[in-house]
Scaffold this active site. Sequence first.
Site, mmCIF file in Angstrom:
data_model
loop_
_atom_site.group_PDB
_atom_site.id
_atom_site.type_symbol
_atom_site.label_atom_id
_atom_site.label_comp_id
_atom_site.label_asym_id
_atom_site.label_seq_id
_atom_site.Cartn_x
_atom_site.Cartn_y
_atom_site.Cartn_z
ATOM 1 N N SER A 81 -12.009 42.058 8.750
ATOM 2 C CA SER A 81 -13.186 41.203 8.599
ATOM 3 C C SER A 81 -14.437 42.050 8.344
ATOM 4 C CB SER A 81 -13.336 40.316 9.841
ATOM 5 O OG SER A 81 -14.253 39.279 9.615
ATOM 6 N N ASP A 133 -7.942 31.104 4.845
ATOM 7 C CA ASP A 133 -8.984 31.684 5.701
ATOM 8 C C ASP A 133 -10.276 30.900 5.539
ATOM 9 O OD1 ASP A 133 -10.908 33.286 6.932
ATOM 10 O OD2 ASP A 133 -10.016 35.146 6.244
ATOM 11 N N HIS A 147 -7.778 33.441 9.098
ATOM 12 C CA HIS A 147 -8.529 34.690 9.197
ATOM 13 C C HIS A 147 -7.745 35.758 9.971
ATOM 14 C CE1 HIS A 147 -12.084 37.052 8.671
ATOM 15 N NE2 HIS A 147 -12.328 37.157 9.970
#
Length: 249
Positions: free
Chosen positions: A78, A177, A207
């Site tokens: 991320s 996601d 995610h």
Amino acid sequence: MIGCLFVHGFTSNPKEVNELVKHLEDKSWMVYCPELPGHDGTKESLKQFSYKHWVYKTEVALEELLKRCDTVYVIGFSMGGVIAGYLAAKYPVTKLVLISSAVYYLNPKQIAQDATGWFMEGIRGELEENELYHFYLDKVKRTPVSATIEFAKLVRKLRHALDDIDVPTLIVQGESDGLVPPKSADYIYSHIQSEDKQIFYFPNAKHYIWFGEEKQELIDKIDEFLDSTTARKERDVDDEDRTTETVYH
């Protein structure tokens, strides 16, 4: 010795990526996943630090691994993927893995689908049993606006470092996601200069890919990439220039 730096995501912590870290440690590698400043799970703590503190913490960790290990991999998740890309452009790392990396963030279409699903679960009285819903709700409650602004600054300041990455890179992205849209992975792939780059999509993954049914496939994909034989990037006379370069503009 092989070293590996794992950079966790925004409002995340080492515990959330522990399963992946443990898998790498089982290879007898030196693996380090530092907790980014302010990421101890409290809203007040997160208010006290800027994105520069987060980046600096990872630089110190990487420099230590480079002193101790002949080969060093960097993995970022991320927001940690944005930081990892910056590190790979600046330091002589061997390989780079980017998981759900947030060069772009928020996927309105997927968020709408998830919200609709949660709404229907609420009507049926099932929402209390949805662990993912509570997981994200807790994160929202613990995230101050000031930290969100720092996150946006980090992406804006470091995104251009992708153009300087020339090490073998694996990009992994979940197509479902809601926080990072697939176009983020596309952008990364198109900007990285490495001749050895791979992009892999998990159609049903959200995610946190390893929280879902694709966990083992994700681990296998990372293993296949990191364990494959590729020419190690030499640490030559340009190292000093690379490690002193700044990307804060």
